[in-house]
Design a protein around this motif. Structure first.
Motif, PDB file in Angstrom:
ATOM      1  N   ARG A   1       1.630   1.631 -39.002  1.00 15.92           N
ATOM      2  CA  ARG A   1       0.187   1.351 -38.966  1.00 15.92           C
ATOM      3  C   ARG A   1      -0.127   0.265 -37.944  1.00 15.92           C
TER       4      ARG A   1
ATOM      5  N   VAL B   1      -0.257   1.868 -34.427  1.00 13.56           N
ATOM      6  CA  VAL B   1      -1.450   2.713 -34.273  1.00 13.56           C
ATOM      7  C   VAL B   1      -2.703   1.842 -34.215  1.00 13.56           C
ATOM      8  N   ASP B   2      -2.828   0.905 -35.148  1.00 12.17           N
ATOM      9  CA  ASP B   2      -4.007   0.028 -35.158  1.00 12.17           C
ATOM     10  C   ASP B   2      -4.094  -0.813 -33.890  1.00 12.17           C
TER      11      ASP B   2
ATOM     12  N   LEU C   1      -5.180   1.465 -30.927  1.00 14.02           N
ATOM     13  CA  LEU C   1      -6.606   1.800 -31.037  1.00 14.02           C
ATOM     14  C   LEU C   1      -7.485   0.574 -30.787  1.00 14.02           C
TER      15      LEU C   1
ATOM     16  N   PRO D   1     -12.666   8.865 -32.203  1.00 16.07           N
ATOM     17  CA  PRO D   1     -11.636   7.924 -32.664  1.00 16.07           C
ATOM     18  C   PRO D   1     -10.655   8.529 -33.682  1.00 16.07           C
ATOM     19  N   HIS D   2     -11.135   9.426 -34.528  1.00 14.88           N
ATOM     20  CA  HIS D   2     -10.249  10.059 -35.507  1.00 14.88           C
ATOM     21  C   HIS D   2      -9.207  10.932 -34.811  1.00 14.88           C
TER      22      HIS D   2
ATOM     23  N   GLU E   1      -8.063  10.479 -31.768  1.00 14.19           N
ATOM     24  CA  GLU E   1      -7.113   9.589 -31.111  1.00 14.19           C
ATOM     25  C   GLU E   1      -6.125   8.995 -32.122  1.00 14.19           C
ATOM     26  N   ARG E   2      -6.606   8.610 -33.285  1.00 11.35           N
ATOM     27  CA  ARG E   2      -5.715   8.099 -34.339  1.00 11.35           C
ATOM     28  C   ARG E   2      -4.710   9.182 -34.736  1.00 11.35           C
ATOM     29  N   ASP E   3      -5.202  10.394 -34.915  1.00  5.99           N
ATOM     30  CA  ASP E   3      -4.338  11.501 -35.315  1.00  5.99           C
ATOM     31  C   ASP E   3      -3.252  11.740 -34.265  1.00  5.99           C
TER      32      ASP E   3
ATOM     33  N   GLU F   1      -0.653   8.959 -34.508  1.00  3.27           N
ATOM     34  CA  GLU F   1       0.168   9.081 -35.716  1.00  3.27           C
ATOM     35  C   GLU F   1       1.138  10.258 -35.634  1.00  3.27           C
TER      36      GLU F   1
END
Length: 183
Positions: free
Chosen positions: A86, A89-90, A93, A162-163, A165-167, A170
């Protein structure tokens, strides 16, 4: 050099980099020449060249300063995140968001300037600063170098939102960094 001369030199260099940053945001990085920066900073070209011997040196000074600024903000944002997956990823982002929110930083990732940004992002000072922010230590420079390339990719070719990009981070980045697959 006395302390007063050193302070003056530092203030002059800061003023020049600030002027360049504004021009980068207004015109794009590739379109800004040394004469433009000298005019905007209110100094002669000779003075400008005393502090920065080339456009590349001036760009590098700006990128170094911004990388340090971004790294501080990213480190603050992820300071309490203990899970390494996390955290990475955090942190990535957060770096993307911080760049996008800054007109002077975002200008580097416009299509006409992306090549310059890619070259600048490869400097060790950028990678070292971001290794500290992303991984909590400079011993992770190889991973940080790779992650900086991913961030540059997201800045030059954004995900759908943004979702998305997070995906992508991850699913594809975290496993490569050796953390395993997250869900």
């Amino acid at each position: 050099m006395s302390w007063l001369e050193s302070e003056r030199a530092s203030a002059a260099a800061t003023r020049i980099v600030d002027a360049a940053a504004e021009l980068y945001a207004e015109r794009g990085v590739a379109a800004v020449g040394m004469a433009d920066v000298a005019r905007a900073a209110g100094c002669s070209r000779a003075t400008l060249y005393r502090y920065f011997d080339s456009r590349e040196a001036l760009r590098e000074a700006y990128v170094h300063r911004e990388a340090q600024r971004i790294a501080v903000h990213v480190a603050e944002e992820v300071a309490t995140v203990t899970d390494p997956q996390r955290r990475v990823v955090d942190a990535a982002l957060a770096a993307v968001r911080i760049v996008r929110e800054s007109p002077t930083a975002a200008a580097w990732f416009e299509p006409a300037n992306a090549g310059i940004a890619v070259r600048a992002a490869q400097h060790s000072t950028v990678v070292t600063a971001l290794a500290e922010a992303f991984f909590g230590g400079s011993e992770h420079t190889d991973s940080a170098r790779w992650l900086v390339r991913i961030i540059v990719s997201l800045l030059t070719m954004p995900g759908a939102d943004p979702h998305d990009e997070r995906d992508m981070l991850e699913r594809f980045v975290v496993p490569v960094l050796g953390f395993g697959v997250t869900t």
